[in-house]
Design an enzyme around this catalytic site. Structure first.
Site, PDB file in Angstrom:
ATOM      1  N   ASP A  13      43.298  41.314  36.270  1.00  0.00           N
ATOM      2  CA  ASP A  13      43.607  40.607  37.513  1.00  0.00           C
ATOM      3  C   ASP A  13      44.027  41.545  38.640  1.00  0.00           C
ATOM      4  O   ASP A  13      44.841  41.198  39.502  1.00  0.00           O
ATOM      5  CB  ASP A  13      44.708  39.542  37.276  1.00  0.00           C
ATOM      6  CG  ASP A  13      44.303  38.562  36.186  1.00  0.00           C
ATOM      7  OD1 ASP A  13      43.110  38.237  36.110  1.00  0.00           O
ATOM      8  OD2 ASP A  13      45.184  38.129  35.429  1.00  0.00           O
ATOM      9  N   LYS A  16      39.408  42.983  40.704  1.00  0.00           N
ATOM     10  CA  LYS A  16      38.086  43.583  40.442  1.00  0.00           C
ATOM     11  C   LYS A  16      36.971  42.800  41.109  1.00  0.00           C
ATOM     12  O   LYS A  16      36.054  43.372  41.690  1.00  0.00           O
ATOM     13  CB  LYS A  16      37.834  43.667  38.921  1.00  0.00           C
ATOM     14  CG  LYS A  16      38.815  44.557  38.183  1.00  0.00           C
ATOM     15  CD  LYS A  16      38.615  44.496  36.693  1.00  0.00           C
ATOM     16  CE  LYS A  16      38.928  43.162  36.078  1.00  0.00           C
ATOM     17  NZ  LYS A  16      40.341  42.770  36.086  1.00  0.00           N
ATOM     18  N   GLY A  40      38.456  36.120  34.781  1.00  0.00           N
ATOM     19  CA  GLY A  40      38.408  35.212  35.927  1.00  0.00           C
ATOM     20  C   GLY A  40      38.428  36.078  37.164  1.00  0.00           C
ATOM     21  O   GLY A  40      39.446  36.704  37.462  1.00  0.00           O
ATOM     22  N   HIS A  41      37.296  36.195  37.826  1.00  0.00           N
ATOM     23  CA  HIS A  41      37.168  37.091  38.977  1.00  0.00           C
ATOM     24  C   HIS A  41      36.999  36.259  40.238  1.00  0.00           C
ATOM     25  O   HIS A  41      36.096  35.424  40.322  1.00  0.00           O
ATOM     26  CB  HIS A  41      35.975  38.042  38.772  1.00  0.00           C
ATOM     27  CG  HIS A  41      36.161  38.972  37.612  1.00  0.00           C
ATOM     28  ND1 HIS A  41      35.241  39.911  37.229  1.00  0.00           N
ATOM     29  CD2 HIS A  41      37.218  39.121  36.743  1.00  0.00           C
ATOM     30  CE1 HIS A  41      35.703  40.579  36.185  1.00  0.00           C
ATOM     31  NE2 HIS A  41      36.888  40.110  35.875  1.00  0.00           N
ATOM     32  N   GLN A 221      38.907  42.432  32.413  1.00  0.00           N
ATOM     33  CA  GLN A 221      40.232  42.763  31.876  1.00  0.00           C
ATOM     34  C   GLN A 221      40.742  44.081  32.502  1.00  0.00           C
ATOM     35  O   GLN A 221      40.289  44.443  33.571  1.00  0.00           O
ATOM     36  CB  GLN A 221      40.206  42.856  30.333  1.00  0.00           C
ATOM     37  CG  GLN A 221      40.045  41.505  29.618  1.00  0.00           C
ATOM     38  CD  GLN A 221      38.632  40.983  29.586  1.00  0.00           C
ATOM     39  OE1 GLN A 221      37.726  41.650  29.120  1.00  0.00           O
ATOM     40  NE2 GLN A 221      38.408  39.768  30.063  1.00  0.00           N
TER      41      GLN A 221
HETATM   42  P1  GDP Z   1      40.256  40.130  38.814  1.00  0.00           P
HETATM   43  O1  GDP Z   1      40.322  39.420  37.515  1.00  0.00           O
HETATM   44  O2  GDP Z   1      40.614  41.575  38.698  1.00  0.00           O
HETATM   45  O3  GDP Z   1      38.929  39.942  39.508  1.00  0.00           O
HETATM   46  O4  GDP Z   1      41.365  39.470  39.737  1.00  0.00           O
HETATM   47  P2  GDP Z   1      41.658  37.896  39.924  1.00  0.00           P
HETATM   48  O5  GDP Z   1      40.602  37.320  40.782  1.00  0.00           O
HETATM   49  O6  GDP Z   1      41.917  37.243  38.616  1.00  0.00           O
HETATM   50  O7  GDP Z   1      43.066  37.959  40.638  1.00  0.00           O
HETATM   51  C1  GDP Z   1      43.244  38.614  41.849  1.00  0.00           C
HETATM   52  C2  GDP Z   1      43.765  37.600  42.875  1.00  0.00           C
HETATM   53  O8  GDP Z   1      44.246  38.287  44.010  1.00  0.00           O
HETATM   54  C3  GDP Z   1      42.674  36.674  43.413  1.00  0.00           C
HETATM   55  O9  GDP Z   1      43.248  35.444  43.721  1.00  0.00           O
HETATM   56  C4  GDP Z   1      42.188  37.376  44.665  1.00  0.00           C
HETATM   57  O10 GDP Z   1      41.631  36.476  45.625  1.00  0.00           O
HETATM   58  C5  GDP Z   1      43.476  37.963  45.175  1.00  0.00           C
HETATM   59  N1  GDP Z   1      43.364  39.227  45.919  1.00  0.00           N
HETATM   60  C6  GDP Z   1      42.495  40.256  45.718  1.00  0.00           C
HETATM   61  N2  GDP Z   1      42.798  41.289  46.546  1.00  0.00           N
HETATM   62  C7  GDP Z   1      43.856  40.888  47.284  1.00  0.00           C
HETATM   63  C8  GDP Z   1      44.649  41.527  48.283  1.00  0.00           C
HETATM   64  O11 GDP Z   1      44.442  42.685  48.670  1.00  0.00           O
HETATM   65  N3  GDP Z   1      45.709  40.810  48.787  1.00  0.00           N
HETATM   66  C9  GDP Z   1      45.985  39.542  48.376  1.00  0.00           C
HETATM   67  N4  GDP Z   1      47.021  38.924  48.913  1.00  0.00           N
HETATM   68  N5  GDP Z   1      45.252  38.910  47.445  1.00  0.00           N
HETATM   69  C10 GDP Z   1      44.216  39.593  46.893  1.00  0.00           C
HETATM   70  P1  IMO Z   2      40.214  39.612  34.169  1.00  0.00           P
HETATM   71  O1  IMO Z   2      38.816  40.117  33.969  1.00  0.00           O
HETATM   72  C1  IMO Z   2      44.229  39.112  32.543  1.00  0.00           C
HETATM   73  C2  IMO Z   2      44.578  38.614  28.198  1.00  0.00           C
HETATM   74  C3  IMO Z   2      45.051  37.264  27.690  1.00  0.00           C
HETATM   75  C4  IMO Z   2      45.794  37.709  26.446  1.00  0.00           C
HETATM   76  C5  IMO Z   2      44.941  38.857  25.925  1.00  0.00           C
HETATM   77  C6  IMO Z   2      43.965  38.449  24.813  1.00  0.00           C
HETATM   78  O2  IMO Z   2      40.288  38.372  34.966  1.00  0.00           O
HETATM   79  O3  IMO Z   2      41.129  40.677  34.626  1.00  0.00           O
HETATM   80  P2  IMO Z   2      41.692  37.082  24.821  1.00  0.00           P
HETATM   81  O4  IMO Z   2      41.394  35.669  25.223  1.00  0.00           O
HETATM   82  O5  IMO Z   2      40.899  38.099  25.561  1.00  0.00           O
HETATM   83  O6  IMO Z   2      41.631  37.279  23.332  1.00  0.00           O
HETATM   84  O7  IMO Z   2      43.248  37.288  25.213  1.00  0.00           O
HETATM   85  O8  IMO Z   2      44.205  39.328  27.031  1.00  0.00           O
HETATM   86  N1  IMO Z   2      43.402  38.577  29.096  1.00  0.00           N
HETATM   87  C7  IMO Z   2      43.451  38.759  30.420  1.00  0.00           C
HETATM   88  N2  IMO Z   2      44.519  38.929  31.243  1.00  0.00           N
HETATM   89  N3  IMO Z   2      42.980  39.156  33.053  1.00  0.00           N
HETATM   90  C8  IMO Z   2      41.908  39.014  32.238  1.00  0.00           C
HETATM   91  O9  IMO Z   2      40.647  39.168  32.674  1.00  0.00           O
HETATM   92  C9  IMO Z   2      42.122  38.764  30.861  1.00  0.00           C
HETATM   93  N4  IMO Z   2      41.306  38.558  29.803  1.00  0.00           N
HETATM   94  C10 IMO Z   2      42.106  38.468  28.729  1.00  0.00           C
HETATM   95  O10 IMO Z   2      45.889  36.627  28.615  1.00  0.00           O
HETATM   96  O11 IMO Z   2      47.046  38.246  26.805  1.00  0.00           O
HETATM   97 MG    MG Z   3      41.215  37.752  36.679  1.00  0.00          MG
END
Ligand code: GDP
Ligand code: IMO
Ligand code: MG
Length: 422
Positions: A13, A16, A40-41, A221
């Site tokens: 998170d 990415k 979850g991207h 991840q």
């Molecule tokens: P990922 O799994 O690495 O793709 O990240 P996620 O999408 O799960 O979580 C990142 C969250 O931060 C999302 O809600 C993005 O929209 C948000 N986000 C990404 N970059 C920024 C930033 O520079 N500032 C803020 N405030 N939010 C951001």
């Molecule tokens: P993105 O790509 C954050 C965490 C789960 C749990 C551990 C194992 O959005 O960054 P799993 O279901 O993979 O066996 O769970 O890994 N986890 C993540 N945490 N971002 C993710 O993906 C994750 N994918 C798995 O919360 O702790």
């Molecule tokens: Mg994510």
């Protein structure tokens, strides 16, 4: 070199999806090489928000999306995601490896059951069947995407697999039936829907490299969830580090060019397991609220803490990170002081690297460096638009890691990003 890898350096998170979307404009192929719909991207373009779990983020820019052999695919989730994107007017150009493993209904049930049995020692998985599917892959009893295209193949596989799964259901007291005919019918129908996307993606990428096409690899991840180098056993089940590209997409190491490590300006973690810089005070609350730190996949609150450079240093070393992208800098705005963890002490002794044993990770004492905070800033387009204190914060990270900062993200939207030209 015509490829770039984007990986997460923390516990996932990091943003990415946003950074991959940003760089996708210069790529022809965007490739997922590990993980499944545990990811979850999020991509925000103007007022549109896309949350992708298995389809590569580059499809939003109209690029060719590839789901590589190292991924585990829940075909029900994939078909839903394809429909969602088509309904929203995204014209999909998708390719799925015939060697990617399929998350079957029993994987999801077993993920939940194993967590239940672990009790207070649970991992906090996403319960999407990821661990059980990868376990079956390694134990050589998996079903691959290509098997969904042939009744004979699918039946052959299921006849070997289902008897042991039925026994496991009895052990775990899972009150669900596993009927071969029903599974064959449902999964062949899905195979039919997916058939046009299924191909030998490794061969396709090999051709793309020969044709000098630009390829972007999208990590899922984060390094601390890597099955070898993360906080094992509180990890996911795949190889998250950049090396995972080779086995997970079927490309040689000589095809990898730049490796961008995404670093969230602080730390978050979803699920169980130690988090050395975790904050359970007002600052932790500030980060969670201002950063909207709730899981994209499971909506669980993310635990928050100060930036931990012991973690990021470990990640950069393992993946050979060549450039840094720092995200969510804006979330630190308004804090009086900001801290960065620059080292660990374990039982009074300074550590050189990240400890392997989870018990030690739980006991380390972070050593912090403190920085003055800064006030809100308006959409900056270069480093000099940032308050001096924020500039010092970034320049400390760059110097500590000895890796140049390439991208700064200061908001969720595509245009809330600036690139530092070297
Ligand atoms: P990922 O799994 O690495 O793709 O990240 P996620 O999408 O799960 O979580 C990142 C969250 O931060 C999302 O809600 C993005 O929209 C948000 N986000 C990404 N970059 C920024 C930033 O520079 N500032 C803020 N405030 N939010 C951001
Ligand atoms: P993105 O790509 C954050 C965490 C789960 C749990 C551990 C194992 O959005 O960054 P799993 O279901 O993979 O066996 O769970 O890994 N986890 C993540 N945490 N971002 C993710 O993906 C994750 N994918 C798995 O919360 O702790
Ligand atoms: Mg994510």
């Amino acid at each position: 070199m015509s490829s770039t890898v984007v990986i997460g350096t923390q516990w996932g998170d990091e943003g990415k999806g946003k950074i991959v979307d940003y760089f996708a404009k210069d790529a022809e192929f965007v490739v997922r090489f590990q993980g499944g719909n545990n990811a979850g991207h999020t991509i925000v373009v103007d007022e549109e928000v896309y949350k992708l779990h298995i389809v590569p983020s580059g499809v939003i820019q109209g690029k060719k999306g590839v789901i590589g052999n190292g991924c585990v695919v829940d075909p029900l989730v994939l078909t839903d995601e394809i429909s969602m994107l088509e309904d929203r007017g995204v014209s999909l150009n998708l390719f799925i490896s015939d060697r990617a493993h399929v998350i079957m209904p029993y994987h999801k049930l077993l993920d939940g059951a194993e967590e239940r049995v672990r009790g207070s020692g649970k991992i906090g998985t996403t319960k999407r069947g990821i661990g059980p599917c990868y376990s079956d892959k390694i134990a050589r009893r998996g079903i691959r995407i290509g098997d969904l295209l042939s009744e004979k193949q699918l039946r052959n596989r299921l006849q070997r697999i289902l008897p042991s799964k039925k026994e496991l259901f009895t052990v775990f007291q899972i009150d669900e039936s596993l009927n071969e005919d029903e599974i064959v019918k449902e999964y062949l129908a899905i195979g039919k829907k997916l058939k046009s996307y299924v191909t030998d993606t490794s061969l396709m990428l090999h051709q793309a490299f020969n044709d000098q096409k630009r390829v972007l690899f999208e990590g899922a991840q984060g390094t601390m969830l890597d099955v070898d180098f993360g906080t094992y056993p509180f990890t996911t089940s795949s190889h998250v580090i950049a090396g995972g590209v080779c086995s997970g997409a079927g490309v040689g190491p000589n095809k990898i060019g730049a490796i961008i490590g995404i670093v969230k300006a602080y730390t978050t973690r979803v699920g169980e397991g130690p988090l050395p810089t975790e904050l359970s005070d007002d600052v932790g609350h500030h980060l969670q609220e201002k950063g909207h730190e709730f899981g994209t996949t499971t909506s669980r609150p993310r635990r928050c803490g100060w930036l931990d450079l012991m973690v990021v240093k470990h990640a950069c070393m393992l993946s050979g990170v060549t450039h840094l992208a720092i995200t969510k800098l804006d979330v630190l705005n308004g804090l009086d002081k900001v801290k960065i963890c620059i080292g660990y002490k374990l039982r009074g002794k300074k550590l050189d690297g990240f400890p392997a044993a989870i018990e030690d990770v739980g006991e380390v004492e972070p050593v912090y460096k403190e920085f003055k905070g800064w006030n809100d800033f308006k959409r900056p387009s270069s480093l000099s638009d940032l308050p001096m204190q924020a500039q010092s914060y970034l320049s400390f990270i760059e110097t500590f890691l000895g890796i140049s900062l390439k991208v700064v993200s200061t908001g969720p939207k595509r245009d809330e990003t600036f690139v530092i030209e070297s």
